[in-house]
Write a protein that holds these residues in place. Structure first.
Motif, PDB file in Angstrom:
ATOM      1  N   GLY A  11       2.934   1.715  -3.030  1.00 40.50           N
ATOM      2  CA  GLY A  11       2.117   2.146  -4.160  1.00 40.50           C
ATOM      3  C   GLY A  11       1.824   3.630  -4.115  1.00 40.50           C
ATOM      4  O   GLY A  11       2.038   4.350  -5.093  1.00 40.50           O
ATOM      5  N   THR A  12       1.363   4.094  -2.987  1.00 41.38           N
ATOM      6  CA  THR A  12       1.035   5.512  -2.866  1.00 41.38           C
ATOM      7  C   THR A  12       2.263   6.364  -3.114  1.00 41.38           C
ATOM      8  O   THR A  12       2.226   7.326  -3.873  1.00 41.38           O
ATOM      9  CB  THR A  12       0.541   5.820  -1.440  1.00 41.38           C
ATOM     10  OG1 THR A  12      -0.138   4.679  -0.939  1.00 41.38           O
ATOM     11  CG2 THR A  12      -0.365   7.015  -1.442  1.00 41.38           C
ATOM     12  N   ASN A  37       0.799  -1.201   0.000  1.00 46.87           N
ATOM     13  CA  ASN A  37       0.000   0.000   0.000  1.00 46.87           C
ATOM     14  C   ASN A  37       0.844   1.268   0.000  1.00 46.87           C
ATOM     15  O   ASN A  37       0.719   2.131  -0.869  1.00 46.87           O
ATOM     16  CB  ASN A  37      -0.849   0.002   1.276  1.00 46.87           C
ATOM     17  CG  ASN A  37      -2.261   0.383   0.972  1.00 46.87           C
ATOM     18  OD1 ASN A  37      -2.472   1.259   0.129  1.00 46.87           O
ATOM     19  ND2 ASN A  37      -3.195  -0.244   1.626  1.00 46.87           N
ATOM     20  N   ASN A  91       2.964   8.843  -6.985  1.00 45.88           N
ATOM     21  CA  ASN A  91       2.714  10.272  -7.005  1.00 45.88           C
ATOM     22  C   ASN A  91       3.654  11.037  -6.104  1.00 45.88           C
ATOM     23  O   ASN A  91       4.538  10.525  -5.500  1.00 45.88           O
ATOM     24  CB  ASN A  91       1.286  10.525  -6.512  1.00 45.88           C
ATOM     25  CG  ASN A  91       0.300  10.453  -7.643  1.00 45.88           C
ATOM     26  OD1 ASN A  91       0.481  11.080  -8.674  1.00 45.88           O
ATOM     27  ND2 ASN A  91      -0.736   9.684  -7.452  1.00 45.88           N
TER      28      ASN A  91
END
Lengths: 350, 350
Positions: free
Chosen positions: A110-111, A107, A115
């Motif tokens: 990924g975040t 998680n 970005n």
DNA sequence: ACTTCTTTCTTAATCGGTTAAGTTCTTTCT
DNA sequence: AGAAAGAACTTAACCGATTAAGAAAGAAGT
């Protein structure tokens, strides 16, 4: 709300572009105007909005740091190095902890990579090499610390845990010990395995045969160190020294010895890894292998910085598609651990 | 670069607004469309850009955390609580350390409050109350931890250090000790002063007269604890117990005792504050006062959350200018420390 | 004197979202 | 049946910066 760039522009009677150029130290503004704008920015206590900057300029000035646990002294010290160096280079840190949970690692990773941070430093243990490699294909540069499985694929920093194990073991052997116990960390730990490897190498190179009876498995915790030491020290032919894969377990060893009426270092020598704070606080002090945690953190940031702002000598990156650049060599840096001698080791008396 | 909201909109054949409503769980989208959009977002591995969100919605989903030092176990444990609760509530943490430097505190506090985070948790020691109050006038809500000087002015969380001192001292007195030493933390520390206050109160309430000769000043470090304990234990009429304002110094006391040939707890009882990891690792274990660090961190986040998203019952805030709301009561929460009994205290033998 | 640079600014598009206001279309009420 | 209300979307302005492209004015070159 604080003033925006428009407020500053209005007050200085210029366009927002002029203000932006001043903020970013770009040319195209006369010295006089520059000074005026700077004065007004100061007077109005202006601070550029990082969100907007990030959006427009595609850089946020933030680095992401992913660690399993903020209570583990090893990570904390790495964080300190990261922190110091980030500040130096003008980055702000975002810290994410994963508690060693695979789902959370996925998680957070990924975040972070999708970005909003300029680069990521990862201490990931549950993500598979292939997952990590996929993540590194994103736009956001990644540096991985202490994960030998992906070294060579992703920019990495590692500790030479085999050498660490060799040094610690050799220290004991050269002191005269011949029966040296080893306590593993948690099952599947790469660093523990490498330290064991070094332990075996050092024994053999000194002409000693590793004895499987003297090797126990712990899980890096005090309790397991204690239990493992109890087993080792109750052996008919007990070891005269024990090498624990980290300091917490080494403390377990010391206390097991006390409980069994043995004294450290007279009856049993103990050596650990990490140099946690407590190592210097007890009597006798714990002899241990210190990893250059601060340097590791700082180095990670430096590597990241170069990935974010590549040196200007790769002019034709547009043409080359950077394909062979990435193939040519993935940055890799290896640090060595250092022996910290305190009072927990002494020549054997039996 | 990942897909943007426009890519998703195009793929789903809807407007960006519809996608935005789905992202934010807002009404106005049919179940069918909602599912379709969600599916496409998943397929394209879409993640909203936090910068853009922050810009547009004036919320970033980030909390700022300012602490003096990431190696101090007290702060680290608070951070863990903050971390857990932030995650629970969907916030991301930005960690800034100041190393107790006034200039850095000012800097970090300024950046954090002027922009870009939804709320700030501060453990600030060098900033003056007036500076802190000025900062709290900004848009960004602030919660201050462990700074009694601004409690009542700014939403605060504190530890009842006076009660802590009373409890620790009473424990020793009720065990039979009458000559109890106290070792202060660093000059000017509020918590150390309050613990001392509690120490005096407990002595008096048990009919004992505080003896100034038994009070030493340390600075929270192991070395100063060691030195202070050497002085105390060399007194003609030495104390039978010592209360150190933190665990590091308590370790200094234990080791000073060992060096002087005294044994803990038979000859000298020792009690500390913080319950650092090492406290449980040594023999005998260090009896100490544990502060509910985890809860403190979690509580700080909860308070912040309510300041960021005030409960819906303050409808007329527009009219009231929130003037009397802020005057009426500034949130304040006080936690109590808890006695952790290990092996370092025993009734006096002389 | 006329063109061509420079220097110093301004204009306006853009980044990737949010959201108030507007538009359609369907349902409900009288 | 016609009006009103509601549901489901869309349009487009906006958040606060950056930055490419353009404009104005003075300097330099021929």
């Amino acid at each position: 709300m604080g003033p925006t760039i428009r407020d500053i522009a209005k007050a200085a009677n210029v366009s927002t572009a002029a203000v932006s150029y001043v903020i970013n130290d770009k040319p195209g503004v006369s010295e006089e105007t520059r000074l005026k704008i700077q004065r007004i920015m100061r007077e109005m206590n202006y601070r550029p909005n990082p969100q907007a900057r990030g959006l427009a300029a595609k850089r946020t000035g933030m680095l992401g740091l992913m660690i399993p646990d903020i209570t583990d002294p090893f990570y904390v010290n790495v964080v300190r190095g990261v922190e110091a160096e980030s500040n130096q280079l003008g980055y702000t840190l975002t810290l994410c902890t994963t508690h060693g949970d695979a789902e959370r690692e996925r998680n957070v990773a990924g975040t972070l990579t999708s970005n909003w941070v300029d680069g990521v430093i990862m201490m990931a243990y549950k993500l598979s090499p292939s997952e990590l490699e996929k993540l590194s294909k994103h736009k956001v540069p990644i540096v991985v610390i202490d994960n030998p499985e992906v070294a060579g694929l992703i920019p990495s920093i590692m500790v030479n845990n085999t050498a660490l194990g060799r040094t610690a073991t050799a220290y004991l052997v050269e002191m005269g010990h011949t029966r040296i116990g080893f306590i593993h960390g948690v099952e599947g730990s790469n660093s523990s395995a490498a330290r064991y490897e070094g332990y075996v190498q050092a024994l053999k190179s000194h002409g000693l045969e590793p004895d499987p009876d003297l090797v126990e498995r712990g899980d890096f915790s005090y309790e397991h160190g204690l239990a493992a030491a109890h087993r080792l020290l109750s052996l008919p032919n007990r070891p005269t020294a024990i090498f624990a894969a980290n300091d917490q377990m080494a403390f377990g060893v010391m206390n097991a010895a006390t409980e069994l009426g043995l004294s450290v270092p007279e009856d049993i020598s103990v050596i650990g890894v990490d140099d946690i704070e407590a190592a210097a606080l007890v009597v006798p002090g714990l002899t241990t292998m210190r990893q250059p945690t601060w340097e590791i953190g700082a180095c990670a940031v430096q590597i990241l910085e170069r990935l974010i702002n590549p040196p200007e000598d790769s002019q034709d990156s547009k043409d080359a598609q950077s394909a062979d650049a990435s193939k040519s060599s993935v940055i890799q840096r290896v640090f060595e651990a250092e022996l910290v001698v305190r009072g927990s080791c002494a020549p054997p008396t039996i």
